[in-house]
Design a protein around this motif. Structure first.
Motif, mmCIF file in Angstrom:
data_model
loop_
_atom_site.group_PDB
_atom_site.id
_atom_site.type_symbol
_atom_site.label_atom_id
_atom_site.label_comp_id
_atom_site.label_asym_id
_atom_site.label_seq_id
_atom_site.Cartn_x
_atom_site.Cartn_y
_atom_site.Cartn_z
ATOM 1 N N SER A 102 30.895 46.683 28.513
ATOM 2 C CA SER A 102 29.407 46.875 29.978
ATOM 3 C C SER A 102 28.660 45.888 29.994
ATOM 4 C CB SER A 102 28.806 48.141 30.073
ATOM 5 O OG SER A 102 27.729 48.188 28.792
ATOM 6 N N VAL A 103 28.954 46.258 31.416
ATOM 7 C CA VAL A 103 27.547 45.367 32.053
ATOM 8 C C VAL A 103 26.258 46.510 32.735
ATOM 9 C CG1 VAL A 103 26.416 43.697 33.741
ATOM 10 C CG2 VAL A 103 28.795 43.571 32.282
ATOM 11 N N LYS A 104 25.316 46.540 32.801
ATOM 12 C CA LYS A 104 24.357 47.292 33.513
ATOM 13 C C LYS A 104 23.309 46.334 34.542
ATOM 14 C CE LYS A 104 22.236 49.523 30.068
ATOM 15 N NZ LYS A 104 21.707 50.893 29.754
ATOM 16 N N LYS A 105 22.553 46.690 35.073
ATOM 17 C CA LYS A 105 21.040 46.336 35.735
ATOM 18 C C LYS A 105 20.103 47.211 35.068
ATOM 19 C CE LYS A 105 18.813 45.549 40.088
ATOM 20 N NZ LYS A 105 19.574 46.463 42.002
ATOM 21 N N ILE A 106 19.076 46.540 34.579
ATOM 22 C CA ILE A 106 18.571 47.065 33.654
ATOM 23 C C ILE A 106 17.259 47.133 35.029
ATOM 24 C CG2 ILE A 106 16.525 46.720 32.134
ATOM 25 C CD1 ILE A 106 18.343 45.020 30.637
ATOM 26 N N ASN A 107 16.741 46.095 35.526
ATOM 27 C CA ASN A 107 16.056 45.789 36.669
ATOM 28 C C ASN A 107 16.343 45.675 37.512
ATOM 29 O OD1 ASN A 107 14.629 44.170 35.426
ATOM 30 N ND2 ASN A 107 13.467 45.385 33.859
ATOM 31 N N ASP A 108 15.200 44.893 38.254
ATOM 32 C CA ASP A 108 15.248 44.191 39.533
ATOM 33 C C ASP A 108 15.502 42.082 38.952
ATOM 34 O OD1 ASP A 108 15.880 45.432 41.686
ATOM 35 O OD2 ASP A 108 14.234 45.617 41.987
ATOM 36 N N ASP A 109 14.676 42.654 37.784
ATOM 37 C CA ASP A 109 14.951 41.456 36.605
ATOM 38 C C ASP A 109 16.211 40.964 36.489
ATOM 39 O OD1 ASP A 109 12.866 40.877 38.704
ATOM 40 O OD2 ASP A 109 11.522 41.341 37.554
ATOM 41 N N GLN A 110 16.592 41.892 35.036
ATOM 42 C CA GLN A 110 17.206 42.739 34.109
ATOM 43 C C GLN A 110 18.634 42.469 33.538
ATOM 44 O OE1 GLN A 110 14.502 43.180 31.414
ATOM 45 N NE2 GLN A 110 13.913 41.394 30.498
ATOM 46 N N VAL A 111 19.956 41.523 33.033
ATOM 47 C CA VAL A 111 20.809 42.411 33.296
ATOM 48 C C VAL A 111 21.026 42.350 32.332
ATOM 49 C CG1 VAL A 111 21.469 40.459 33.764
ATOM 50 C CG2 VAL A 111 22.959 41.803 34.110
#
Length: 560
Positions: A166-175
């Motif tokens: 999986s690939v997910k966005k943690i927040n606006d600065d991190q993936v």
């Protein structure tokens, strides 16, 4: 050196004609034409005559051997495309030219879990695409999703990302990337091997494989796209909004010059600033004082090998004995000595010869026409209808050898192959092809034999070339299938101990050498000539990095 500007003289001559009396017009025209002829004659015999437009000394003129197949980094599989794209698009991390270690690029830092299953990247702030739109985490995720899309022609990249869960966005600065199982190259692949493309450009409803941005790329790199004249040139200019250090070079022009002899002539004339040299050019044609006063020459090894690939799905090359016979009918050492002036080494397999993954216990198959005839007979080839051509099961041994247009070496190799095989009753048809057309034939598996080379990474994983899952859409163009090799390649991917992984790869090497699906030819050094106008040209393990080059201020250069 003084230059003559013929355009000024030409215009002035015809301006003066119209100021004369009508009765002298024909006489003056005749004299003026004689004058023009004399001036052209003088100009062509003078060194440094610049009757063509000038170009900036801060623009680097490089060479492409053919048109790029695409300027979409997710679709690109050829060296020409990559040569351009590396200055336009970027990745999360980059490989240091000197140390080969990973360094920050679009990501300013990263974290890896102890079990090698989770990778978190923190993206760099203030980065914009070359149209001014901010770069975001969403662009990273979109790029991954396009690679994973089975409708996208990205089999080469997809083969390295098969174990990403999986690939997910943690927040606006991190993936965050999560893997199903450990992979020794995971950080390198998702960090430095996955190109990042702009969502706002590509996500507009167009077919990704034929998107308009494939010819007009917009990246985050130090150079932005300016122009692509098919068959002529691709031109880049420095991106002033670049987040990193701005290169001193203000632009790069890639001229499409298929013929290497023509390229050397243009280099000597000053129309190219940098050019790869063939062996004969290195050894015989660039040794003069005049040349070495203008250019520096660089000689270094990077992982690569040349080969002839036999399509195992064709009836000619299905069996091992026939393939070994093909290799035994080529005197590789003689070809290396005579065509390459001994600039290279014969190889027996697909790993970098100067690495521990290469199996040095294996000797090359010897040049032995008599043994080759014996093997062909054992494989069932015979001239049953007495027409001078071997046949098997009613199929004559007549095949086509394709190679890139403009590759002098591949053509010479093909001529030698044709001559040698003709002597024992095999007919070889030579077919030069434009690069894009040739790639299409390979993707469709529509070829008999192909002459090419692989450029490898220092940290090798040949899964995409040799694993059977890559036959359909990966780089296993020849259709090689071996269960033991599949198993070993899978084991190597989860082995983080380099010594143990090298042991596995040496076994892979041994099996592939036994099967000989390629005729493995040579590994050769990079031989480069660079104009002395450029300064701070450093030679590293990974080659030359033009982004750090300086430029000696000189007058404008002639544009031939």
């Amino acid at each position: 050196m003084r230059h003559i500007n013929i355009s000024v003289i030409f215009i002035k001559t015809f301006s003066e004609l119209f100021q004369e009396n009508q009765k002298n017009m024909l006489k003056i025209i005749f004299r003026s034409l004689l004058c023009i002829v004399a001036i052209f004659s003088l100009c062509f015999n003078m060194v440094g005559c610049d009757f063509k437009p000038k170009r900036s000394p801060y623009v680097l003129v490089n060479r492409l051997g053919d048109n790029p197949a695409t300027l979409n980094p997710i679709l690109a599989t050829d060296a020409e495309s990559s040569s351009v794209l590396e200055y336009v698009y970027e990745t999360l991390l980059k490989t240091d030219y000197k140390t080969l270690e990973l360094q920050p690029m679009l990501a300013e830092k990263w974290d890896v879990s102890d079990d090698h299953l989770t990778y978190i990247f923190t993206i760099r702030k203030g980065v914009t695409w070359q149209d001014g739109v901010p770069f975001t985490v969403d662009d990273v995720i979109y790029s991954f999703e396009r690679i994973q899309d089975p409708k996208v022609d990205a089999g080469r990249l997809r083969s390295y990302l098969v174990d990403v869960l999986s690939v997910k966005k943690i927040n606006d600065d991190q993936v965050e990337f999560k893997y199903k199982k450990p992979y020794f190259k995971a950080l390198e692949i998702i960090g430095a091997g996955m190109p990042i493309i702009p969502t706002h450009i590509f996500d507009n409803g167009e077919d990704f494989n034929t998107h308009s941005a494939d010819r007009k790329p917009i990246g985050t790199g130090p150079f932005k796209f300016k122009e692509w004249e098919t068959g002529q040139k691709v031109e880049l200019e420095r991106y002033d909004g670049y987040w990193g250090k701005h290169p001193e070079i203000s632009g790069i022009v890639f001229k499409v010059i298929p013929n290497s002899t023509v390229a050397l002539q243009l280099l000597k004339k000053g129309d190219l600033d940098i050019n790869g040299l063939r062996a004969i050019q290195w050894a015989k044609q660039t040794e003069s004082k005049v040349f070495n006063d203008k250019f520096n020459k660089y000689h270094y090894w990077i992982p690569n090998f040349a080969y002839i690939g036999w399509n195992l799905k064709k009836p000619y090359f299905k069996d091992r004995k026939t393939r070994i016979a093909m290799t035994m009918l080529l005197n590789r050492q003689e070809i290396l000595d005579k065509l390459l002036f001994n600039q290279g080494e014969v190889v027996t397999g697909c790993f970098y010869k100067f690495s521990n993954a290469y199996n040095h216990d294996l000797a090359p198959y010897a040049y032995d026409p008599e043994e080759a005839k014996k093997l062909l007979k054992e494989a069932g080839w015979a001239d049953t209808n007495k027409d001078g051509i071997l046949d098997r099961n009613g199929i004559p041994f007549i095949f086509t050898y394709i190679y890139p247009t403009g590759s002098t070496f591949s053509r010479s190799l093909g001529l030698i192959l044709r001559q040698n095989l003709y002597k024992i009753g095999i007919e070889v048809k030579l077919m030069p092809m434009e690069w894009a057309a040739m790639l299409g034939r390979m993707r469709d598996r529509d070829f008999d034999a192909v002459s090419l080379a692989w450029s490898l990474g220092f940290n090798q994983d040949p899964y995409q070339v040799w694993h059977s899952t890559q036959i359909k859409e990966g780089s296993n163009y020849i259709g090689f299938e071996n269960k033991e090799v599949d198993k070993l390649l899978e084991q190597a991917r989860v082995q983080f101990d380099p010594k143990k992984r090298d042991e596995i790869y040496r076994k892979v090497h041994e099996i592939i050498h036994y099967e000989e699906p390629y005729t493995f030819l040579f590994t050769t050094p990079n031989m480069i000539a660079v104009s002395k106008r450029f300064t701070n040209v450093q030679q590293y393990k990974a080659g030359l990095d033009i982004l750090e080059w300086g430029v000696t201020p000189v007058h404008n250069l002639i544009q031939w």
